[in-house]
Design a protein around this motif. Structure first.
Motif, PDB file in Angstrom:
ATOM      1  N   VAL A 163       0.881  -1.173   0.000  1.00 46.01           N
ATOM      2  CA  VAL A 163       0.000   0.000   0.000  1.00 46.01           C
ATOM      3  C   VAL A 163       0.916   1.220   0.000  1.00 46.01           C
ATOM      4  O   VAL A 163       1.665   1.428   0.944  1.00 46.01           O
ATOM      5  CB  VAL A 163      -0.919   0.006   1.240  1.00 46.01           C
ATOM      6  N   TYR A 164       0.870   2.008  -1.054  1.00 43.51           N
ATOM      7  CA  TYR A 164       1.877   3.068  -1.153  1.00 43.51           C
ATOM      8  C   TYR A 164       1.378   4.266  -1.948  1.00 43.51           C
ATOM      9  O   TYR A 164       0.378   4.213  -2.665  1.00 43.51           O
ATOM     10  CB  TYR A 164       3.173   2.538  -1.764  1.00 43.51           C
ATOM     11  N   GLY A 165       2.135   5.342  -1.772  1.00 42.22           N
ATOM     12  CA  GLY A 165       1.875   6.579  -2.493  1.00 42.22           C
ATOM     13  C   GLY A 165       3.176   7.327  -2.684  1.00 42.22           C
ATOM     14  O   GLY A 165       4.241   6.929  -2.183  1.00 42.22           O
ATOM     15  N   LEU A 166       3.105   8.444  -3.375  1.00 43.47           N
ATOM     16  CA  LEU A 166       4.261   9.269  -3.689  1.00 43.47           C
ATOM     17  C   LEU A 166       4.163  10.590  -2.932  1.00 43.47           C
ATOM     18  O   LEU A 166       3.096  11.210  -2.896  1.00 43.47           O
ATOM     19  CB  LEU A 166       4.322   9.542  -5.195  1.00 43.47           C
ATOM     20  N   HIS A 167       5.273  11.004  -2.337  1.00 45.30           N
ATOM     21  CA  HIS A 167       5.316  12.317  -1.695  1.00 45.30           C
ATOM     22  C   HIS A 167       5.599  13.365  -2.758  1.00 45.30           C
ATOM     23  O   HIS A 167       6.633  13.330  -3.431  1.00 45.30           O
ATOM     24  CB  HIS A 167       6.399  12.352  -0.614  1.00 45.30           C
ATOM     25  N   LEU A 168       4.689  14.310  -2.908  1.00 44.62           N
ATOM     26  CA  LEU A 168       4.830  15.357  -3.916  1.00 44.62           C
ATOM     27  C   LEU A 168       5.730  16.475  -3.401  1.00 44.62           C
ATOM     28  O   LEU A 168       5.689  16.827  -2.214  1.00 44.62           O
ATOM     29  CB  LEU A 168       3.460  15.921  -4.276  1.00 44.62           C
ATOM     30  N   PRO A 169       6.548  17.063  -4.260  1.00 41.17           N
ATOM     31  CA  PRO A 169       7.460  18.117  -3.803  1.00 41.17           C
ATOM     32  C   PRO A 169       6.709  19.394  -3.445  1.00 41.17           C
ATOM     33  O   PRO A 169       5.665  19.711  -4.014  1.00 41.17           O
ATOM     34  CB  PRO A 169       8.367  18.334  -5.018  1.00 41.17           C
ATOM     35  N   HIS A 170       7.280  20.132  -2.501  1.00 36.55           N
ATOM     36  CA  HIS A 170       6.727  21.433  -2.105  1.00 36.55           C
ATOM     37  C   HIS A 170       7.826  22.239  -1.445  1.00 36.55           C
ATOM     38  O   HIS A 170       8.872  21.700  -1.053  1.00 36.55           O
ATOM     39  CB  HIS A 170       5.536  21.261  -1.151  1.00 36.55           C
ATOM     40  N   THR A 171       7.637  23.534  -1.322  1.00 35.44           N
ATOM     41  CA  THR A 171       8.632  24.381  -0.663  1.00 35.44           C
ATOM     42  C   THR A 171       8.734  24.027   0.808  1.00 35.44           C
ATOM     43  O   THR A 171       7.788  23.525   1.412  1.00 35.44           O
ATOM     44  CB  THR A 171       8.274  25.864  -0.818  1.00 35.44           C
ATOM     45  N   ARG A 172       9.926  24.295   1.383  1.00 38.27           N
ATOM     46  CA  ARG A 172      10.155  23.890   2.768  1.00 38.27           C
ATOM     47  C   ARG A 172      11.225  24.764   3.402  1.00 38.27           C
ATOM     48  O   ARG A 172      12.248  25.063   2.787  1.00 38.27           O
ATOM     49  CB  ARG A 172      10.590  22.426   2.822  1.00 38.27           C
ATOM     50  N   ASP A 173      10.978  25.164   4.639  1.00 40.41           N
ATOM     51  CA  ASP A 173      11.958  25.853   5.479  1.00 40.41           C
ATOM     52  C   ASP A 173      12.450  24.842   6.499  1.00 40.41           C
ATOM     53  O   ASP A 173      11.805  24.613   7.528  1.00 40.41           O
ATOM     54  CB  ASP A 173      11.308  27.068   6.150  1.00 40.41           C
ATOM     55  N   ALA A 174      13.580  24.215   6.226  1.00 37.32           N
ATOM     56  CA  ALA A 174      14.055  23.114   7.060  1.00 37.32           C
ATOM     57  C   ALA A 174      14.394  23.575   8.473  1.00 37.32           C
ATOM     58  O   ALA A 174      14.137  22.855   9.447  1.00 37.32           O
ATOM     59  CB  ALA A 174      15.273  22.452   6.415  1.00 37.32           C
ATOM     60  N   ALA A 175      14.973  24.765   8.601  1.00 34.11           N
ATOM     61  CA  ALA A 175      15.343  25.261   9.923  1.00 34.11           C
ATOM     62  C   ALA A 175      14.110  25.486  10.790  1.00 34.11           C
ATOM     63  O   ALA A 175      14.099  25.152  11.980  1.00 34.11           O
ATOM     64  CB  ALA A 175      16.157  26.538   9.801  1.00 34.11           C
ATOM     65  N   ALA A 176      13.071  26.052  10.201  1.00 38.46           N
ATOM     66  CA  ALA A 176      11.830  26.273  10.949  1.00 38.46           C
ATOM     67  C   ALA A 176      11.211  24.945  11.358  1.00 38.46           C
ATOM     68  O   ALA A 176      10.713  24.798  12.489  1.00 38.46           O
ATOM     69  CB  ALA A 176      10.848  27.089  10.115  1.00 38.46           C
TER      70      ALA A 176
END
Length: 400
Positions: free
Chosen positions: A222-235
């Motif tokens: 049972v699986y899906g794909l994580h779609l890309p999006h903007t991200r503030d890693a430090a926050a």
């Protein structure tokens, strides 16, 4: 209704459009599931997007103008669910066409009381750093990429499915996870809305799922794909660290502190050897932290031997505290402590901590120094005001 697919949402319209397209193309019958969006905004763009699926999905949108927090949005959706099974996904999870059919048939068709975790391929748990911009491709291109990955020799691709599964709750990421609605109602398995920002709210929820006697099972099919999006890693790191501390204060347990120190995936691999190290160091089953009073201030004794039930093996630890003090035992080694910096007046490191592998011993020393205004180690070394001294000479300061 067999399934209620719950999605928390705010300001991620492009991702949500692909996620809804993937739900509209599920092989399970459209009448067998509903989609509930917990939207923490009133948005004409969101309503327009949802209206475009009105002939293809049984879609409900619950809107609120309250401040966005992921647990709050998940609860908003979950409290409107009417299906037998609650499925939590993210607005950036694109399910494979067979995902919901397999999920129900393999995990819930006979009324099983379990929690099923599916793969979310491409999710890096904030490890990839900042993402300033993304280019989403059409649904068909993302699906083709997912099909290619599913046929590759390194499948399953989700890192949780590539290590031993020793700490069940640590894999309860909400990108794709499901459990019976009856269990949610009976055990009040809603998300804790005191968790703010990104990180660890799902793991704390998973901890309570396990504590309710519900097994958490990984389903690579049972699986899906994580779609890309903007991200503030430090926050994200900032809120994840604060939420990890909140988790530990709520549930001070060894598995929780190990995940705090090593991360959820790595902690699963370390858990058997970690427990063996504690048994060797304690000459019992594990080590604990005694909490009491010394000269009227809060004091810790770290490294108390505990038996299988997490009771002290003897009573020697009581001598370290004020006479008649109420002494509590926390089933923690001390590699992570549920206190704020400087909250504890005195932290004392018992001699058995020295028997631990260096990585854990050093973590205990660092945590004791972080939370205590004064630290004493049983060999006579004292940590005071952030400096390690022995008869006035600084020693081994770098180990902290």
């Amino acid at each position: 209704m067999k399934l209620s697919v719950c999605i928390p949402y705010k300001a991620r319209l492009d991702n949500l459009g692909i996620a809804l397209e993937a739900l509209a193309r599920q092989t399970i019958g459209a009448a067998d599931f509903e989609v509930i969006i917990g939207a923490m905004e009133y948005s004409t763009e969101l309503i327009a997007l949802c209206a475009g699926f009105r002939d293809r999905l049984n879609l409900v949108t619950a809107c609120s103008s309250r401040e966005f927090h992921i647990p709050r949005a998940r609860n908003l959706a979950m409290r409107n669910a009417t299906g037998e099974v609650v499925v939590q996904i993210d607005a950036d999870t694109m399910l494979a066409p067979e995902a919901l059919q397999r999920l129900y048939d393999y995990c819930f068709a006979f009324g099983q009381r379990g929690c099923a975790v599916g793969q979310v391929v491409g999710y890096d748990n904030n490890a990839g750093g900042d993402i300033d911009s993304v280019e989403l491709r059409p649904y068909e291109e993302h699906l083709a990429a997912l099909r290619d990955m599913a046929s590759a020799p390194d499948w399953p691709a989700d890192p949780r499915f590539q290590v031993d599964h020793n700490i069940s709750w640590a894999f309860a990421w909400t990108g794709l996870i499901a459990l019976p609605a009856a269990a949610v109602a009976a055990d009040r398995l809603y998300f804790d809305e005191s968790f703010r920002g990104w990180g660890n709210d799902d793991l704390e929820w998973g901890y309570r799922v396990c504590a309710s006697g519900i097994p958490i099972v990984l389903r690579p099919d049972v699986y899906g794909l994580h779609l890309p999006h903007t991200r503030d890693a430090a926050a994200n790191t900032l809120t994840a660290t604060a939420n990890a501390g909140r988790f530990l204060r709520k549930w001070p347990r060894r598995d929780v502190e190990l995940a705090f120190l090593a991360g959820d995936t790595r902690a699963n691999g370390l858990w058997p050897s970690y427990r063996a190290s504690l048994a060797r160091a304690s000459d019992a089953t594990g080590l604990g932290v005694a909490v009491g009073a010394v000269d009227g201030g809060t004091a810790l004794l770290i490294g108390v031997p505990l038996d299988e039930a997490d009771y002290p093996v003897g009573r020697e630890h009581l001598a370290y505290f004020d006479a008649g003090a109420n002494v509590e035992i926390l089933p923690l080694t001390g590699i992570a402590l549920p206190y704020e910096p400087g909250e504890v007046a005195l932290g004392r490191i018992g001699p058995r901590i020295a028997r631990l592998p260096a990585v854990y011993r050093d973590a205990v020393l660092a945590e004791a120094e972080r939370v205590s205004r004064r630290v004493v180690v049983d060999d006579g070394v004292v940590v005071d005001d952030g400096v390690v001294v022995d008869d006035g000479v600084v020693v081994d300061e770098d180990r902290l």
